[in-house]
Design a protein around this motif. Structure first.
Motif, PDB file in Angstrom:
ATOM      1  N   THR A   1       0.830  -1.181   0.000  1.00 43.02           N
ATOM      2  CA  THR A   1       0.000   0.000   0.000  1.00 43.02           C
ATOM      3  C   THR A   1       0.870   1.239   0.000  1.00 43.02           C
TER       4      THR A   1
ATOM      5  N   SER B   1       0.535  -6.123  14.537  1.00 42.65           N
ATOM      6  CA  SER B   1      -0.867  -6.541  14.609  1.00 42.65           C
ATOM      7  C   SER B   1      -1.616  -5.577  15.520  1.00 42.65           C
ATOM      8  N   ASP B   2      -2.556  -4.850  14.937  1.00 45.27           N
ATOM      9  CA  ASP B   2      -3.341  -3.860  15.678  1.00 45.27           C
ATOM     10  C   ASP B   2      -2.447  -2.933  16.494  1.00 45.27           C
TER      11      ASP B   2
ATOM     12  N   PRO C   1      -0.824   1.909  10.195  1.00 48.46           N
ATOM     13  CA  PRO C   1      -2.171   1.970  10.777  1.00 48.46           C
ATOM     14  C   PRO C   1      -2.244   1.236  12.115  1.00 48.46           C
ATOM     15  N   SER C   2      -3.134   1.693  12.964  1.00 50.28           N
ATOM     16  CA  SER C   2      -3.277   1.093  14.292  1.00 50.28           C
ATOM     17  C   SER C   2      -4.173  -0.136  14.279  1.00 50.28           C
ATOM     18  N   GLN C   3      -4.793  -0.433  13.143  1.00 51.41           N
ATOM     19  CA  GLN C   3      -5.638  -1.608  13.023  1.00 51.41           C
ATOM     20  C   GLN C   3      -5.137  -2.490  11.877  1.00 51.41           C
ATOM     21  N   GLY C   4      -5.303  -3.806  12.025  1.00 47.34           N
ATOM     22  CA  GLY C   4      -4.923  -4.737  10.970  1.00 47.34           C
ATOM     23  C   GLY C   4      -3.544  -5.323  11.168  1.00 47.34           C
ATOM     24  N   ASP C   5      -3.207  -6.288  10.302  1.00 46.08           N
ATOM     25  CA  ASP C   5      -1.906  -6.963  10.332  1.00 46.08           C
ATOM     26  C   ASP C   5      -1.047  -6.437   9.198  1.00 46.08           C
ATOM     27  N   TRP C   6       0.171  -5.986   9.549  1.00 47.26           N
ATOM     28  CA  TRP C   6       1.071  -5.345   8.602  1.00 47.26           C
ATOM     29  C   TRP C   6       2.465  -5.934   8.722  1.00 47.26           C
TER      30      TRP C   6
ATOM     31  N   THR D   1       0.797  -5.248   3.595  1.00 49.09           N
ATOM     32  CA  THR D   1      -0.092  -6.087   4.388  1.00 49.09           C
ATOM     33  C   THR D   1       0.617  -7.406   4.682  1.00 49.09           C
TER      34      THR D   1
ATOM     35  N   GLU E   1      -0.059 -14.580   5.316  1.00 48.94           N
ATOM     36  CA  GLU E   1      -0.448 -15.547   6.342  1.00 48.94           C
ATOM     37  C   GLU E   1       0.772 -16.026   7.105  1.00 48.94           C
TER      38      GLU E   1
END
Length: 250
Positions: free
Chosen positions: A4, A36-37, A69-74, A92, A95
């Motif tokens: 991204t 993660s988050d 970002p503070s949310q999601g897995d990066w 991103t 797995e």
């Protein structure tokens, strides 16, 4: 893995990814970590490792952290290139895997700067890709004397009973943050740790771990044409949970 473009800028240090093909791709240093988050493991050690080879990049590092970002897995990556350009990739996370199959890399050592993360990333990808037709997901680099050094994209640790072992410090390799975290945790729990120079055959019967920032601890379930490996029931799950519990807000 998708990538991204970033929207946060700092003194023109962060470069939008659509311009990546226009810059010098030879890396002087790089680092990546799993978020993660908004939480990551040992982010200070990642910072220290990157700035050791890019000491002028403190403000760039801070801006990169702020862009996650503070949310999601990066699985972000910072890079310093030979022309001085600093690049941040907001990716991103793919797995995460619990297990790995290893294979010995039998060609010449492809590393040019073994102790620095970044310059040899493309070479590491090539050797990992080369062993995949054997059914392996990770290539293991050996020293000239045949001792286990590291995986292409992972540190290696193994168990001798209740003693957590790893390669000697004088075998040049990337200073794995996840391996360091596991060894530090072992010491904090009162367990012995030990360095030993071993050939693959000398790992027969051991529980062997491949450790990386993305996957954390993976159990090596097999070594192609190599030693027979073991797994103590429950140990991997316990230690993966222990490392996850050490994640902190970045």
């Amino acid at each position: 893995m998708s990538v991204t473009s970033i929207s946060r800028w700092h003194e023109d240090a962060l470069v939008p990814l659509e311009y990546c093909d226009m810059i010098d791709t030879s890396m002087v240093a790089a680092d990546s970590w799993f978020v993660s988050d908004g939480r990551a493991l040992a982010i200070g050690l990642h910072r220290e490792r990157f700035l050791e080879n890019a000491p002028e990049a403190e403000s760039f590092w801070d801006a990169s952290i702020a862009a996650i970002p503070s949310q999601g897995d990066w699985f972000p990556r910072v890079e310093k290139h030979a022309n001085g350009r600093l690049l941040f990739r907001l990716r991103t996370a793919p797995e995460r895997q619990r297990a790995a199959v290893l294979a010995t890399w039998t060609g010449p050592d492809p590393r040019t700067r073994p102790s620095v993360k970044g310059p040899d990333l493309d070479a590491m990808l090539r050797i990992r890709t080369a062993v995949q037709p054997l059914g392996a997901s990770e290539a293991v680099i050996l020293s000239e004397d045949g001792f286990v050094v590291e995986g292409a994209y992972s540190g290696l640790l193994w168990w001798r009973g209740d003693i957590l072992c790893g390669p000697p410090a004088d075998l040049a390799r990337v200073n794995s943050v996840t391996s360091r975290s596991a060894l530090t945790l072992a010491a904090a729990l009162g367990l012995d740790t030990h360095e030993e120079a071993v050939t693959p055959e000398e790992l027969d019967g051991t529980e062997l771990w491949a450790l990386s920032a993305l996957h954390g601890i993976r159990i090596a379930t097999a070594w192609v044409d190599g030693p027979e490996l073991a797994e103590q029931p429950g140990r991997l799950a316990t230690w993966r949970a222990r490392l996850d519990a050490l994640r902190r807000e970045i």
